[in-house]
Design an enzyme around this catalytic site. Structure first.
Site, short mmCIF file in Angstrom:
data_model
loop_
_atom_site.label_atom_id
_atom_site.label_comp_id
_atom_site.label_asym_id
_atom_site.label_seq_id
_atom_site.Cartn_x
_atom_site.Cartn_y
_atom_site.Cartn_z
N LYS A 195 26.99 2.51 -12.34
CA LYS A 195 25.29 2.76 -12.31
C LYS A 195 24.95 1.16 -12.89
O LYS A 195 24.96 0.86 -13.84
CB LYS A 195 24.91 3.67 -13.35
CG LYS A 195 23.52 3.99 -13.09
CD LYS A 195 22.70 4.30 -14.31
CE LYS A 195 21.98 3.25 -15.00
NZ LYS A 195 21.09 2.44 -14.55
N GLU A 270 30.37 -3.83 -24.34
CA GLU A 270 30.08 -5.46 -24.48
C GLU A 270 28.57 -5.49 -24.80
O GLU A 270 27.73 -5.05 -23.84
CB GLU A 270 30.32 -5.94 -23.03
CG GLU A 270 31.64 -6.02 -22.54
CD GLU A 270 32.61 -6.81 -23.31
OE1 GLU A 270 32.41 -7.59 -24.30
OE2 GLU A 270 34.02 -6.37 -23.33
N CYS A 304 24.06 -12.80 -23.11
CA CYS A 304 24.33 -11.78 -24.47
C CYS A 304 24.88 -13.20 -25.31
O CYS A 304 24.79 -13.07 -26.71
CB CYS A 304 25.55 -11.12 -24.32
SG CYS A 304 26.79 -11.55 -23.12
N GLU A 401 17.89 -10.04 -31.86
CA GLU A 401 18.50 -10.42 -30.56
C GLU A 401 17.17 -10.50 -29.79
O GLU A 401 16.54 -9.62 -29.58
CB GLU A 401 19.54 -9.68 -29.66
CG GLU A 401 19.75 -10.29 -28.35
CD GLU A 401 20.78 -9.56 -27.52
OE1 GLU A 401 20.54 -8.48 -27.54
OE2 GLU A 401 21.83 -10.08 -26.91
P1 NAD Z 1 20.05 -1.83 -21.83
O1 NAD Z 1 21.00 -1.24 -22.74
O2 NAD Z 1 18.83 -1.42 -21.74
O3 NAD Z 1 20.56 -1.45 -20.31
C1 NAD Z 1 22.29 -1.70 -19.78
C2 NAD Z 1 22.31 -0.52 -18.84
O4 NAD Z 1 22.35 0.76 -19.81
C3 NAD Z 1 21.35 -0.09 -17.76
O5 NAD Z 1 21.94 0.07 -16.44
C4 NAD Z 1 20.65 1.13 -18.26
O6 NAD Z 1 19.84 2.09 -17.10
C5 NAD Z 1 21.70 2.01 -18.91
N1 NAD Z 1 21.11 2.85 -19.92
C6 NAD Z 1 20.03 2.69 -20.54
N2 NAD Z 1 19.97 4.05 -21.51
C7 NAD Z 1 21.31 4.70 -21.25
C8 NAD Z 1 21.83 5.89 -21.64
N3 NAD Z 1 21.03 6.50 -22.35
N4 NAD Z 1 23.08 6.32 -21.20
C9 NAD Z 1 23.72 5.46 -20.35
N5 NAD Z 1 23.11 4.41 -19.80
C10 NAD Z 1 21.99 3.98 -20.37
O7 NAD Z 1 20.31 -3.38 -21.87
P2 NAD Z 1 19.68 -4.17 -20.56
O8 NAD Z 1 18.16 -4.59 -21.48
O9 NAD Z 1 19.85 -4.01 -19.32
O10 NAD Z 1 20.43 -5.60 -21.30
C11 NAD Z 1 20.33 -6.48 -22.06
C12 NAD Z 1 21.34 -6.01 -23.13
O11 NAD Z 1 22.59 -6.42 -22.65
C13 NAD Z 1 21.29 -7.36 -24.22
O12 NAD Z 1 21.19 -6.67 -25.58
C14 NAD Z 1 22.37 -8.25 -23.96
O13 NAD Z 1 22.82 -8.82 -25.16
C15 NAD Z 1 23.36 -7.35 -23.52
N6 NAD Z 1 24.30 -7.77 -22.87
C16 NAD Z 1 25.79 -7.93 -23.11
C17 NAD Z 1 26.79 -8.55 -22.50
C18 NAD Z 1 28.08 -8.58 -23.07
O14 NAD Z 1 29.14 -8.97 -22.53
N7 NAD Z 1 28.25 -8.60 -24.44
C19 NAD Z 1 26.35 -9.31 -21.39
C20 NAD Z 1 25.10 -9.10 -20.97
C21 NAD Z 1 24.21 -8.53 -21.55
#
Ligand code: NAD
Length: 498
Positions: A195, A270, A304, A401
């Protein structure tokens, strides 16, 4: 909407149809539900993706499960799974320019970044994992029988794929993140339902077209677009999904971890970060200052591991902050399709509102603005590179963050406290140390509680190098030999010989 969007460069960008890839074919979401897709540089709607329901996710998981259980998949030679990934790598390479343009349209990042970073990294990761598929091995173990019954005991382990994987990805490196989940799952013998983020799903859908062209067996890779709390949650809650591979925010990661307890799912998480860039007094400032700028401003800070806390030894603090503010002030923001653009827009209205609010709170709490600070007027989610100065680590902007091009600089007045300052965060994803003194660099590196420490560089990722975080930055590692543990389980076989 024609499905073709005009942008400068090699012709119009084709928007893939917003459907779900389930069991080797494209399907509408239940009830034809969809979500609009916006170009973050213009705020114009450029297409739509399917909004998968729990019933759609159910069909996708069943397809992945059927494929996983099928003799054809179980008996497929590992090297042939690697061949699928290699074929996909060749197709991504063939269409890299088109994919890069689609990524830039959907995510906003400069086209030179999509071309020179996102696509080559995705291709490398496919090849890297393709090679792993034929390197799976267990161990022979000599046992220590407690009773001397005249028999000989021997044991070996084999690594078994965990089963159906639920992959959930964010929007900052959409194509790279999709590959990061699909490639290890297939290499290690799992099947997957992926997803992608609802904010940027288009290159993952195009990747789905290439997966079909590469000849992946139906159901091995399924793609369900849609909302996190609906489609993502359905994947997390599904009993047949044996592992969740998640990249995204810490808050969502925590929800996933809690929900995974019910079926005792394996998880790799992650998550977010608040990574320090540490500049020591003896650093080569001609490299360290642009390095610090790149650490935080690359991908408009939506990385991130972005170096969002700049810790600088006092003797060079003024020189570093001045130099960084100059770079910030000179950077060109604009459409990713403009060849002079260095920084694209943030991903969404929600994201720019969040960044604006965090910066405003930081300023209200006493941080000093050295560059940037407020959203640019006009269309598009453009936030300028922003440098703030603040003493102490209790400001919200020092702890939360931001996920935008915003750095908070703090002087280091007591050099014995550097590791303590670096570690004074709930996160533990990355850190960089800039110095000419490698002795000091390595000693400091050993004291920082995080997944990756860079020395005289920042944000270098490689499929061969394990990546992940400590503390609230996550659980587990992707890449390198560590990925093997995330997608397989050892099975011990013990025998009595006489
Ligand atoms: P997010 O957590 O809002 O969304 C990430 C994914 O999770 C999306 O596909 C979203 O639809 C899904 N999601 C949201 N709620 C969910 C739920 N209840 N159950 C299952 N899936 C759900 O994050 P974002 O805003 O898309 O991305 C930014 C974040 O990602 C930042 O905090 C960043 O640091 C982190 N990030 C981490 C890494 C890493 O490798 N550590 C890499 C890139 C981004």
């Amino acid at each position: 909407m024609t499905g073709l969007i005009e942008r400068p460069g090699n012709g119009a960008v084709r928007i893939p149809a917003g459907r779900l890839l389930i069991d080797g074919d494209w399907h509408e979401a239940e009830g034809g539900r969809s979500l609009p897709v916006f170009d973050p540089a213009t705020e114009e709607q450029i297409g739509a993706i399917a909004a998968a329901s729990a019933a759609d996710v159910e069909r996708a998981v069943q397809a992945a499960h059927r494929r996983f259980e099928s003799p054809a998949w179980q008996n497929m030679r590992p090297i042939d799974r690697g061949r699928l990934l290699e074929r996909l790598a060749l197709l991504v390479e063939r269409d890299a320019d088109e994919l890069a343009r689609l990524e830039t349209l959907d995510n906003g990042k400069p086209l030179w970044v999509s071309r020179n970073i996102d696509m080559p990294f995705s291709i490398d990761a496919l090849r890297y994992y393709g090679g792993w598929s034929s390197k799976l091995a267990g161990e022979y173990i000599a046992l220590n029988p407690l009773v001397d019954d005249g028999a000989t005991y021997r044991a070996y382990t084999e690594r078994r794929p965990v089963g159906v994987v639920g992959g959930i990805t964010p929007w900052n490196f959409p194509m790279g993140q999709a590959v990061q989940k699909i490639a290890p799952a297939i290499a290690f013998g799992c099947t997957i339902v992926l997803k992608p983020s609802e904010e940027a799903s288009l290159t993952t859908l195009r990747l789905g077209e290439l997966i079909l062209e590469a000849g992946f067996p139906a159901g091995a890779v399924n793609i369900v677009t849609g909302l996190g709390p609906e489609a993502g949650q359905a994947l997390v809650d599904h009993p047949l999904v044996r592992k969740i591979a998640f990249t995204g925010s810490t808050a969502t990661g925590q929800r996933i971890l809690a929900a995974s307890a019910r079926h005792m799912k394996r998880v790799s998480l992650e998550l977010g970060g608040k990574s320090p860039t540490i500049i020591l007094a003896d650093a080569d400032l001609d490299k360290a200052i642009p390095g610090a700028a790149n650490a935080i401003f690359a991908n408009s800070g939506q990385i991130c591991t972005a170096g969002s806390r700049l810790l600088v030894e006092a003797p060079v603090y003024d020189a570093v902050t001045r130099g960084l503010a100059e770079i910030a002030g000179s950077m060109r923001l604009g459409s990713g399709f403009d060849t002079s653009t260095q920084l694209g827009p943030l991903i969404s209205a929600r994201q720019i509102a969040r960044v604006s609010e965090l910066v405003a709170t930081g300023l209200a709490q006493g941080a000093e603005p050295l560059a940037g600070g407020t959203r640019l007027p006009g269309k598009g989610y453009f936030f300028p590179p922003t440098v703030l100065a603040g003493r102490g680590n209790d400001l919200a902007i020092a702890r939360e963050e931001v996920f935008g091009p915003v750095v908070l600089a703090t002087p280091i007045t007591d050099s014995r406290q550097i590791a303590a300052m670096a570690n004074d965060t709930v996160y533990g994803l990355g850190a960089s140390i800039w110095t000419r003194d490698l002795n000091r660099a390595h000693l400091l590196a050993s004291q920082i509680d995080c997944g990756t420490v860079w020395i005289n560089t920042h944000n270098v990722l490689d499929p061969a190098m394990p990546f992940g975080g400590t503390k609230l930055s996550g659980i587990g590692r992707e890449f390198g030999s560590e990925a093997l543990h995330a997608y397989t389980e050892p099975r011990a076989v013990c025998m009595r010989l006489e």
